[in-house]
Design a protein around this motif. Structure first.
Motif, short mmCIF file in Angstrom:
data_model
loop_
_atom_site.label_atom_id
_atom_site.label_comp_id
_atom_site.label_asym_id
_atom_site.label_seq_id
_atom_site.Cartn_x
_atom_site.Cartn_y
_atom_site.Cartn_z
N SER A 108 0.82 -1.21 0.00
CA SER A 108 0.00 0.00 0.00
C SER A 108 0.85 1.26 0.00
N TYR A 109 0.20 2.38 -0.33
CA TYR A 109 0.82 3.69 -0.23
C TYR A 109 -0.09 4.57 0.60
N GLY B 43 -4.34 16.50 -7.68
CA GLY B 43 -4.57 16.37 -9.11
C GLY B 43 -4.70 14.94 -9.59
N GLY B 44 -5.19 14.07 -8.73
CA GLY B 44 -5.41 12.69 -9.12
C GLY B 44 -4.22 11.77 -8.96
N LYS B 45 -3.13 12.26 -8.32
CA LYS B 45 -1.93 11.44 -8.19
C LYS B 45 -1.28 11.69 -6.82
N PRO B 46 -0.49 10.71 -6.33
CA PRO B 46 0.24 10.94 -5.09
C PRO B 46 1.13 12.17 -5.22
N ALA B 47 1.19 12.97 -4.15
CA ALA B 47 2.00 14.18 -4.16
C ALA B 47 2.37 14.54 -2.73
N GLY B 48 3.59 15.00 -2.53
CA GLY B 48 4.00 15.36 -1.18
C GLY B 48 4.48 14.15 -0.40
N LYS B 49 4.43 14.26 0.93
CA LYS B 49 4.97 13.22 1.80
C LYS B 49 4.08 11.99 1.81
N GLY B 50 4.72 10.81 1.92
CA GLY B 50 3.96 9.58 1.95
C GLY B 50 4.83 8.40 2.36
N GLU C 246 9.49 5.58 3.73
CA GLU C 246 8.92 6.92 3.76
C GLU C 246 9.67 7.81 2.79
N GLY C 247 8.99 8.84 2.34
CA GLY C 247 9.64 9.74 1.40
C GLY C 247 8.70 10.82 0.94
N GLU C 248 8.95 11.31 -0.27
CA GLU C 248 8.15 12.43 -0.78
C GLU C 248 8.13 12.40 -2.30
N TYR C 249 6.95 12.65 -2.86
CA TYR C 249 6.83 12.88 -4.29
C TYR C 249 7.12 14.35 -4.54
N ALA C 250 8.27 14.63 -5.15
CA ALA C 250 8.70 16.00 -5.38
C ALA C 250 8.42 16.41 -6.82
N VAL C 251 7.86 17.60 -6.99
CA VAL C 251 7.59 18.12 -8.33
C VAL C 251 8.84 18.79 -8.87
N GLY D 226 6.64 17.91 -16.00
CA GLY D 226 7.06 16.54 -15.69
C GLY D 226 6.30 16.00 -14.51
N GLU D 227 6.35 14.67 -14.37
CA GLU D 227 5.66 14.01 -13.27
C GLU D 227 6.45 14.16 -11.97
N PRO D 228 5.75 14.20 -10.81
CA PRO D 228 6.47 14.20 -9.53
C PRO D 228 7.36 12.97 -9.41
N THR D 229 8.50 13.12 -8.79
CA THR D 229 9.47 12.03 -8.64
C THR D 229 9.52 11.57 -7.19
#
Length: 236
Positions: A179-180, A186-193, A204-209, A222-225
């Motif tokens: 799981s996440y 905007g319909g996608k994982p973003a930020g801390k998770g 643990e980490g972060e989706y960074a734009v 581009g997509e968040p990384t």
């Protein structure tokens, strides 16, 4: 994947030319048709469009109580019409209000609470493609905590907080693949998770734009990384 689509289009009741027949209170049989709502009671209304309402009216001559509204499609080459949509449930002062079931023109089905002709309160929405949402609606949009959206294609599930139809934060469970949990935008994982895998490993980490190289530049597209911290395990 993108997050769930919005629900089906709004459905209004046809209130133009019509004829109405009241049910006899003793025998339950339909009487002769009239051309206006003359009194409270149970009646069947047939509109010029082909739509119909079979249910109760109040002293204000408005739909009120239990009823069934049927929307009909356009005539085919043989002059026949097919049922386009239906609502079965409660009305209050002319509007869908209370508990009811709507089958939409696209095949989606919602069963739950209504207010002022909109999905409002607890309900279950089944998409024709197999997806299911169970949770709270406000003014026709998913809104509130603990709403669950299940994808029919892969059985993954989103559970968490919704706001005006958008998933903001919570848990995304993948069938047989962990799981996440975290924030969404905007319909996608973003930020801390955090990702948690079936073997007990979590990261643990972060989706960074993407960010601009200089302050006055536009950020690149581009997509968040995903940028994860060192992993750890909960397996002893």
């Amino acid at each position: 994947r993108l997050l769930p689509p919005r629900t089906a289009a709004k459905m209004g009741d046809e209130e133009s030319d019509y004829k109405i027949s009241y049910y006899d209170k003793e025998t339950g049989e339909l009487g002769e048709p009239g051309v206006w709502v003359s009194e409270p009671g149970k009646a069947k209304v047939e509109y010029a469009s082909g739509d119909s309402y079979d249910g109760e009216f109040n002293d204000e001559k408005m739909k009120h109580g239990q009823g069934i509204y049927t929307w009909m499609g356009e005539e085919n080459d043989d002059g026949e019409r097919a049922v386009k949509a239906t609502y079965t449930g409660s009305y209050a002062d002319g509007k869908r209000c209370g508990v009811g079931k709507m089958t939409f023109p696209n095949g989606d089905v919602y069963e739950g609470e209504w207010k002022d002709n909109k999905m409002n309160g607890e309900g279950l929405y089944k998409y024709k493609k197999g997806d299911i949402f169970s949770g709270t609606y406000v003014d026709g949009l998913k809104h509130g905590e603990n709403g669950t959206y299940e994808y029919g294609e892969d059985q993954s599930r989103l559970t968490g907080t919704w706001e005006k139809g958008n998933f903001l934060s919570g848990n995304w469970e993948f069938e047989g693949a962990g799981s996440y949990s975290g924030e969404f935008k905007g319909g996608k994982p973003a930020g801390k998770g955090k990702f948690t895998f079936v073997n007990g490993v979590a990261q643990e980490g972060e989706y960074a734009v993407p960010v601009a190289a200089e302050e006055d530049e536009e950020p690149p597209e581009g997509e968040p990384t995903w940028k994860g911290n060192p992993v750890y395990t909960s397996v002893s």
